[in-house]
Design a protein around this motif. Structure first.
Motif, mmCIF file in Angstrom:
data_model
loop_
_atom_site.group_PDB
_atom_site.id
_atom_site.type_symbol
_atom_site.label_atom_id
_atom_site.label_comp_id
_atom_site.label_asym_id
_atom_site.label_seq_id
_atom_site.Cartn_x
_atom_site.Cartn_y
_atom_site.Cartn_z
ATOM 1 N N TYR A 249 0.887 -1.158 0.000
ATOM 2 C CA TYR A 249 0.000 0.000 0.000
ATOM 3 C C TYR A 249 0.924 1.207 0.000
ATOM 4 C CZ TYR A 249 -4.032 -2.917 1.142
ATOM 5 O OH TYR A 249 -5.036 -3.851 1.117
ATOM 6 N N HIS B 129 4.260 1.054 1.883
ATOM 7 C CA HIS B 129 4.126 0.095 2.989
ATOM 8 C C HIS B 129 3.913 -1.324 2.436
ATOM 9 C CE1 HIS B 129 1.774 -1.144 6.854
ATOM 10 N NE2 HIS B 129 2.968 -1.693 6.787
ATOM 11 N N VAL C 118 2.877 -4.755 3.046
ATOM 12 C CA VAL C 118 2.178 -5.512 4.100
ATOM 13 C C VAL C 118 2.314 -7.027 3.912
ATOM 14 C CG1 VAL C 118 0.572 -3.647 4.650
ATOM 15 C CG2 VAL C 118 -0.115 -5.370 3.019
ATOM 16 N N LYS D 168 -0.795 -12.691 14.716
ATOM 17 C CA LYS D 168 -1.411 -11.618 15.511
ATOM 18 C C LYS D 168 -2.092 -10.587 14.619
ATOM 19 C CE LYS D 168 3.289 -10.011 16.261
ATOM 20 N NZ LYS D 168 4.363 -10.056 17.218
ATOM 21 N N ASN D 169 -2.859 -9.710 15.223
ATOM 22 C CA ASN D 169 -3.558 -8.667 14.464
ATOM 23 C C ASN D 169 -2.545 -7.838 13.680
ATOM 24 O OD1 ASN D 169 -6.128 -9.330 15.354
ATOM 25 N ND2 ASN D 169 -5.885 -8.121 17.226
ATOM 26 N N GLY D 170 -2.874 -7.606 12.422
ATOM 27 C CA GLY D 170 -1.975 -6.809 11.582
ATOM 28 C C GLY D 170 -0.908 -7.634 10.877
ATOM 29 N N ALA D 171 -0.883 -8.957 11.105
ATOM 30 C CA ALA D 171 0.152 -9.808 10.505
ATOM 31 C C ALA D 171 -0.009 -9.924 8.987
ATOM 32 C CB ALA D 171 0.126 -11.188 11.144
ATOM 33 N N GLY D 172 -1.251 -9.812 8.498
ATOM 34 C CA GLY D 172 -1.477 -9.890 7.052
ATOM 35 C C GLY D 172 -2.490 -10.940 6.619
ATOM 36 N N LYS D 173 -3.217 -11.526 7.580
ATOM 37 C CA LYS D 173 -4.135 -12.625 7.262
ATOM 38 C C LYS D 173 -5.254 -12.182 6.324
ATOM 39 C CE LYS D 173 -5.039 -13.283 11.680
ATOM 40 N NZ LYS D 173 -4.290 -12.118 12.219
ATOM 41 N N THR D 174 -5.907 -11.075 6.667
ATOM 42 C CA THR D 174 -7.026 -10.607 5.834
ATOM 43 C C THR D 174 -6.538 -10.240 4.439
ATOM 44 O OG1 THR D 174 -8.113 -9.775 7.814
ATOM 45 C CG2 THR D 174 -8.946 -8.962 5.716
ATOM 46 N N THR D 175 -5.371 -9.633 4.372
ATOM 47 C CA THR D 175 -4.814 -9.261 3.070
ATOM 48 C C THR D 175 -4.570 -10.519 2.214
ATOM 49 O OG1 THR D 175 -3.761 -7.396 4.189
ATOM 50 C CG2 THR D 175 -2.993 -7.900 1.965
HETATM 51 P P1 ADP Z 1 -4.634 -9.272 9.932
HETATM 52 O O1 ADP Z 1 -5.816 -9.771 9.157
HETATM 53 O O2 ADP Z 1 -3.601 -10.334 10.172
HETATM 54 O O3 ADP Z 1 -5.034 -8.581 11.208
HETATM 55 P P2 ADP Z 1 -4.382 -7.344 7.773
HETATM 56 O O4 ADP Z 1 -4.164 -8.139 6.552
HETATM 57 O O5 ADP Z 1 -5.741 -6.795 8.018
HETATM 58 O O6 ADP Z 1 -3.867 -8.173 9.041
HETATM 59 O O7 ADP Z 1 -3.385 -6.101 7.784
HETATM 60 C C1 ADP Z 1 -1.985 -6.228 7.491
HETATM 61 C C2 ADP Z 1 -1.359 -4.864 7.449
HETATM 62 O O8 ADP Z 1 -1.829 -4.157 6.290
HETATM 63 C C3 ADP Z 1 -1.683 -3.965 8.648
HETATM 64 O O9 ADP Z 1 -0.508 -3.262 8.980
HETATM 65 C C4 ADP Z 1 -2.742 -3.042 8.094
HETATM 66 O O10 ADP Z 1 -2.708 -1.815 8.751
HETATM 67 C C5 ADP Z 1 -2.342 -2.901 6.629
HETATM 68 N N1 ADP Z 1 -3.485 -2.606 5.731
HETATM 69 C C6 ADP Z 1 -4.565 -3.399 5.538
HETATM 70 N N2 ADP Z 1 -5.405 -2.853 4.632
HETATM 71 C C7 ADP Z 1 -4.837 -1.671 4.248
HETATM 72 C C8 ADP Z 1 -5.219 -0.622 3.344
HETATM 73 N N3 ADP Z 1 -6.354 -0.702 2.644
HETATM 74 N N4 ADP Z 1 -4.379 0.422 3.216
HETATM 75 C C9 ADP Z 1 -3.231 0.497 3.919
HETATM 76 N N5 ADP Z 1 -2.812 -0.451 4.782
HETATM 77 C C10 ADP Z 1 -3.593 -1.520 4.961
#
Ligand code: ADP
Length: 275
Positions: free
Chosen positions: A17, A20, A22, A41-48
């Motif tokens: 992004y 950054h 991720v 952990k939260n923010g690790a990248g799972k949702t991405t």
């Molecule tokens: P998890 O699901 O493991 O909690 P995410 O995949 O949601 O982690 O997020 C991984 C990283 O990407 C985090 O640092 C988050 O802040 C960043 N991030 C997620 N979506 C966006 C976005 N749309 N723009 C910028 N940064 C993002």
């Protein structure tokens, strides 16, 4: 159930992004019939990772393959076989049946098959007979409605992003049971994420450990058991037992205070951790 054929492969996936990064080169393999736990952990990248798999977000580099696909067109076709829950999305003023009828239509399930299919999924998620609008649901019911939507049409692959987030122990147990049922009874390959280790330890048979945008390890239940060649002996006098072992030339390398093997593995890998 696992038969070692990859249904999903990610190879060196990068996601940026702006500046950054991720995801920093995520590689993982999910085999047919797996219950695969994505832990981090939260923010690790799972949702991405999930969003890229689902085509909801574009990767900045790397390759994916879903059910053997290799081109963008093939990825799109394969994605029709994925059901997913990545946060709630439903109409709050509609009941579960009304919401599911809408989603079934969007998914292209023929009108005459919808009632039977909706009854089937409502029974699985235990929302049969609930007549109130979704806005009046408890959090657990909302999560279950989300899962009902994900399994409409009996997809081959089911992706659940933190389905137990915020639930109480009973709610967590219910979801764990549903995941197992989808896998065992309906043959779905399930990928489920959590930031809580213990939650998936006895549900998933394979794990991907995500940390700071990288899958740092993939490990199976069998690997975990193999690593943990430890026997537990309960004694009435711990100090004496240790002395006797020492007298016998046996070194006590480690004393474990009832900790799960996955937890142990995770914290050795990532650092930090258990009390
Ligand atoms: P998890 O699901 O493991 O909690 P995410 O995949 O949601 O982690 O997020 C991984 C990283 O990407 C985090 O640092 C988050 O802040 C960043 N991030 C997620 N979506 C966006 C976005 N749309 N723009 C910028 N940064 C993002």
């Amino acid at each position: 159930m696992n038969d070692d054929r990859p249904v999903i492969k990610m190879d060196n996936i990068v996601k940026k992004y702006g500046s950054h990064e991720v995801l920093k080169g995520v590689s993982l393999t999910v085999n047919k019939g797996d219950i695969y736990g994505l832990i981090g952990k939260n923010g690790a990248g799972k949702t991405t990772i999930f969003k890229i798999l689902l085509g909801l977000s574009e990767s900045s580099g790397g390759e994916i393959s879903i059910l053997g696909s290799s081109t963008p067109k093939e990825h799109e076709r394969s994605r029709k076989n994925i059901g997913f829950f990545v946060g709630h999305s439903f109409y709050p003023y509609l009941t579960s049946v009304e919401n599911l009828r809408y989603f079934a239509t969007v998914k292209g399930i023929p009108a005459k098959e919808q009632k039977k299919e909706i009854d089937r999924v409502l029974e699985i998620v235990d929302l049969k007979g609930v007549k109130k609008p979704a806005s009046k649901f408890s959090l657990g019911m909302k999560q279950r409605l989300g899962i009902a939507n994900a399994i409409l049409g009996n997809p081959e692959i089911l992706i659940l992003d933190e389905p137990t987030n915020g639930l109480d122990p009973q709610g967590i147990a219910d979801i764990r049971h549903m995941v197992r049922r989808c896998n065992e009874e309906f043959g779905m390959t399930v990928i489920v994420s959590s930031h809580i280790l213990g939650e998936l330890e006895h549900t998933a048979e394979r794990f991907g450990i995500v940390n700071e945008g990288i899958v740092v390890s993939e490990i199976t239940q069998d690997d975990l058991k193999e690593k943990e060649k430890v026997i537990e002996i309960a004694v009435d006098d711990l100090e004496k037992a240790k002395q006797l072992l020492a007298d016998g030339g046996v070194k006590v390398l480690r004393e474990v205070q009832e900790k799960s093997s996955l937890e142990d593995f995770y914290f050795r890998l990532i650092g930090g951790g258990g009390k």
